[in-house]
Write a protein that holds these residues in place. Structure first.
Motif, PDB file in Angstrom:
ATOM      1  N   ASN A  74      28.477  41.521  18.329  1.00  0.00           N
ATOM      2  CA  ASN A  74      28.426  42.896  18.832  1.00  0.00           C
ATOM      3  C   ASN A  74      28.359  43.895  17.682  1.00  0.00           C
ATOM      4  OD1 ASN A  74      28.543  41.980  21.442  1.00  0.00           O
ATOM      5  ND2 ASN A  74      30.760  42.234  21.607  1.00  0.00           N
ATOM      6  N   GLN A  75      29.042  43.593  16.585  1.00  0.00           N
ATOM      7  CA  GLN A  75      29.005  44.483  15.425  1.00  0.00           C
ATOM      8  C   GLN A  75      27.599  44.561  14.839  1.00  0.00           C
ATOM      9  OE1 GLN A  75      31.644  46.382  14.687  1.00  0.00           O
ATOM     10  NE2 GLN A  75      32.453  45.418  16.516  1.00  0.00           N
ATOM     11  N   ILE A  76      26.897  43.438  14.864  1.00  0.00           N
ATOM     12  CA  ILE A  76      25.517  43.419  14.376  1.00  0.00           C
ATOM     13  C   ILE A  76      24.636  44.258  15.301  1.00  0.00           C
ATOM     14  CG2 ILE A  76      23.524  41.931  13.950  1.00  0.00           C
ATOM     15  CD1 ILE A  76      25.611  39.746  13.154  1.00  0.00           C
ATOM     16  N   GLU A  77      24.841  44.110  16.608  1.00  0.00           N
ATOM     17  CA  GLU A  77      24.090  44.921  17.577  1.00  0.00           C
ATOM     18  C   GLU A  77      24.322  46.415  17.339  1.00  0.00           C
ATOM     19  OE1 GLU A  77      23.686  43.951  21.886  1.00  0.00           O
ATOM     20  OE2 GLU A  77      25.131  42.399  21.327  1.00  0.00           O
ATOM     21  N   ILE A  78      25.557  46.782  17.072  1.00  0.00           N
ATOM     22  CA  ILE A  78      25.879  48.187  16.812  1.00  0.00           C
ATOM     23  C   ILE A  78      25.140  48.670  15.566  1.00  0.00           C
ATOM     24  CG2 ILE A  78      27.738  49.751  16.110  1.00  0.00           C
ATOM     25  CD1 ILE A  78      29.600  48.035  17.962  1.00  0.00           C
ATOM     26  N   PHE A  80      22.298  47.524  14.299  1.00  0.00           N
ATOM     27  CA  PHE A  80      20.872  47.678  14.612  1.00  0.00           C
ATOM     28  C   PHE A  80      20.624  48.908  15.478  1.00  0.00           C
ATOM     29  CE2 PHE A  80      20.203  43.061  13.557  1.00  0.00           C
ATOM     30  CZ  PHE A  80      19.294  43.296  12.536  1.00  0.00           C
ATOM     31  N   SER A  81      21.550  49.194  16.359  1.00  0.00           N
ATOM     32  CA  SER A  81      21.410  50.377  17.211  1.00  0.00           C
ATOM     33  C   SER A  81      21.424  51.653  16.373  1.00  0.00           C
ATOM     34  CB  SER A  81      22.544  50.410  18.238  1.00  0.00           C
ATOM     35  OG  SER A  81      22.498  51.591  18.978  1.00  0.00           O
ATOM     36  N   ILE A  82      22.333  51.723  15.427  1.00  0.00           N
ATOM     37  CA  ILE A  82      22.408  52.889  14.533  1.00  0.00           C
ATOM     38  C   ILE A  82      21.128  53.000  13.708  1.00  0.00           C
ATOM     39  CG2 ILE A  82      23.591  53.838  12.508  1.00  0.00           C
ATOM     40  CD1 ILE A  82      26.209  52.614  13.721  1.00  0.00           C
ATOM     41  N   LEU A  83      20.680  51.877  13.167  1.00  0.00           N
ATOM     42  CA  LEU A  83      19.443  51.873  12.390  1.00  0.00           C
ATOM     43  C   LEU A  83      18.267  52.366  13.230  1.00  0.00           C
ATOM     44  CD1 LEU A  83      17.931  50.982   9.767  1.00  0.00           C
ATOM     45  CD2 LEU A  83      17.602  48.779  10.902  1.00  0.00           C
ATOM     46  N   SER A  84      18.202  51.901  14.445  1.00  0.00           N
ATOM     47  CA  SER A  84      17.115  52.291  15.337  1.00  0.00           C
ATOM     48  C   SER A  84      17.148  53.776  15.660  1.00  0.00           C
ATOM     49  CB  SER A  84      17.194  51.467  16.629  1.00  0.00           C
ATOM     50  OG  SER A  84      16.205  51.879  17.524  1.00  0.00           O
ATOM     51  N   ARG A  85      18.328  54.283  16.014  1.00  0.00           N
ATOM     52  CA  ARG A  85      18.448  55.698  16.395  1.00  0.00           C
ATOM     53  C   ARG A  85      18.210  56.639  15.226  1.00  0.00           C
ATOM     54  NH1 ARG A  85      23.416  54.273  18.987  1.00  0.00           N
ATOM     55  NH2 ARG A  85      24.341  55.211  17.171  1.00  0.00           N
ATOM     56  N   ASN A  92       8.167  57.911  10.802  1.00  0.00           N
ATOM     57  CA  ASN A  92       6.735  57.988  10.551  1.00  0.00           C
ATOM     58  C   ASN A  92       6.488  57.273   9.229  1.00  0.00           C
ATOM     59  OD1 ASN A  92       4.062  58.575  10.427  1.00  0.00           O
ATOM     60  ND2 ASN A  92       4.313  60.793  10.242  1.00  0.00           N
ATOM     61  N   PHE A  93       5.887  56.088   9.303  1.00  0.00           N
ATOM     62  CA  PHE A  93       5.711  55.262   8.119  1.00  0.00           C
ATOM     63  C   PHE A  93       4.231  55.121   7.815  1.00  0.00           C
ATOM     64  CE2 PHE A  93       9.472  53.977  10.452  1.00  0.00           C
ATOM     65  CZ  PHE A  93      10.447  54.202   9.502  1.00  0.00           C
ATOM     66  N   SER A  94       3.868  55.305   6.575  1.00  0.00           N
ATOM     67  CA  SER A  94       2.465  55.260   6.173  1.00  0.00           C
ATOM     68  C   SER A  94       1.922  53.833   6.113  1.00  0.00           C
ATOM     69  CB  SER A  94       2.281  55.946   4.821  1.00  0.00           C
ATOM     70  OG  SER A  94       3.093  55.312   3.852  1.00  0.00           O
ATOM     71  N   SER A  95       2.818  52.856   5.970  1.00  0.00           N
ATOM     72  CA  SER A  95       2.385  51.457   5.901  1.00  0.00           C
ATOM     73  C   SER A  95       3.562  50.552   6.238  1.00  0.00           C
ATOM     74  CB  SER A  95       1.867  51.132   4.502  1.00  0.00           C
ATOM     75  OG  SER A  95       2.941  51.169   3.585  1.00  0.00           O
ATOM     76  N   MET A  96       3.258  49.274   6.412  1.00  0.00           N
ATOM     77  CA  MET A  96       4.325  48.294   6.659  1.00  0.00           C
ATOM     78  C   MET A  96       5.214  48.151   5.430  1.00  0.00           C
ATOM     79  SD  MET A  96       4.336  47.204   9.707  1.00  0.00           S
ATOM     80  CE  MET A  96       5.322  45.743   9.631  1.00  0.00           C
ATOM     81  N   GLU A  97       4.675  48.392   4.257  1.00  0.00           N
ATOM     82  CA  GLU A  97       5.456  48.298   3.026  1.00  0.00           C
ATOM     83  C   GLU A  97       6.471  49.444   2.922  1.00  0.00           C
ATOM     84  OE1 GLU A  97       1.982  48.079   3.010  1.00  0.00           O
ATOM     85  OE2 GLU A  97       2.108  45.879   2.987  1.00  0.00           O
ATOM     86  N   ALA A  98       6.128  50.586   3.521  1.00  0.00           N
ATOM     87  CA  ALA A  98       7.008  51.749   3.457  1.00  0.00           C
ATOM     88  C   ALA A  98       8.263  51.553   4.320  1.00  0.00           C
ATOM     89  CB  ALA A  98       6.269  53.010   3.904  1.00  0.00           C
ATOM     90  N   LEU A  99       8.158  50.735   5.343  1.00  0.00           N
ATOM     91  CA  LEU A  99       9.296  50.523   6.240  1.00  0.00           C
ATOM     92  C   LEU A  99      10.496  49.920   5.522  1.00  0.00           C
ATOM     93  CD1 LEU A  99      10.607  50.542   9.055  1.00  0.00           C
ATOM     94  CD2 LEU A  99       9.445  48.377   9.481  1.00  0.00           C
ATOM     95  N   PRO A 100      10.376  48.765   4.839  1.00  0.00           N
ATOM     96  CA  PRO A 100      11.562  48.217   4.162  1.00  0.00           C
ATOM     97  C   PRO A 100      12.111  49.136   3.078  1.00  0.00           C
ATOM     98  CG  PRO A 100       9.679  46.706   3.976  1.00  0.00           C
ATOM     99  CD  PRO A 100       9.220  47.893   4.732  1.00  0.00           C
ATOM    100  N   GLU A 101      11.219  49.868   2.425  1.00  0.00           N
ATOM    101  CA  GLU A 101      11.699  50.814   1.406  1.00  0.00           C
ATOM    102  C   GLU A 101      12.599  51.868   2.034  1.00  0.00           C
ATOM    103  OE1 GLU A 101       8.477  52.528  -0.795  1.00  0.00           O
ATOM    104  OE2 GLU A 101       7.600  50.556  -1.203  1.00  0.00           O
ATOM    105  N   ARG A 102      12.206  52.341   3.198  1.00  0.00           N
ATOM    106  CA  ARG A 102      12.984  53.379   3.898  1.00  0.00           C
ATOM    107  C   ARG A 102      14.310  52.828   4.408  1.00  0.00           C
ATOM    108  NH1 ARG A 102      11.186  57.784   7.257  1.00  0.00           N
ATOM    109  NH2 ARG A 102      13.046  59.079   7.528  1.00  0.00           N
ATOM    110  N   VAL A 103      14.278  51.593   4.913  1.00  0.00           N
ATOM    111  CA  VAL A 103      15.499  50.966   5.435  1.00  0.00           C
ATOM    112  C   VAL A 103      16.465  50.752   4.292  1.00  0.00           C
ATOM    113  CG1 VAL A 103      16.441  48.857   6.469  1.00  0.00           C
ATOM    114  CG2 VAL A 103      14.378  49.889   7.405  1.00  0.00           C
TER     115      VAL A 103
END
Length: 103
Positions: A74-78, A80-85, A92-103
């Motif tokens: 449940n802690q992991i779900e929480i 991911f929920s925070i990350l998603s929100r 708005n990501f310019s590429s798939m490579e930009a996503l992990p950098e932002r995360v």
């Protein structure tokens, strides 16, 4: 993609092995078999037979069930929920490579 592989990770809630879920997966995967009768015979006979069908690795749509007593997930779900929100929902990501950098 109608023929894409789908894997759903679920807890052990009895709803996740329901006869209606088996029927839905059978319809979407175009099973050409008799599913049986709930409580009497075939795949629909019991929760165990339904879970075995739903988790069959040869099916295009399948369920993977988490072990019992894994409330720590449940802690992991929480998380991911925070990350998603906070990041992904309106991101708005310019590429798939930009996503992990932002995360």
């Amino acid at each position: 993609m109608p023929q894409a592989q789908w894997i759903f990770v679920m807890d052990q809630l009895n709803l996740h092995t329901s006869a209606s879920l088996v029927r839905l997966v059978a319809e979407k995967c175009e099973f050409d078999i008799d599913l049986g009768v709930k409580g009497q015979r075939g795949i629909l006979k019991s929760m165990e037979t339904r879970a075995a069908c739903l988790s069959d690795k040869s099916h295009r749509i399948r369920c993977v069930y988490t072990p019992k007593h894994t409330s720590w997930l449940n802690q992991i779900e929480i998380g991911f929920s925070i990350l998603s929100r906070r990041l992904l929902k309106r991101g708005n990501f310019s590429s798939m490579e930009a996503l992990p950098e932002r995360v």
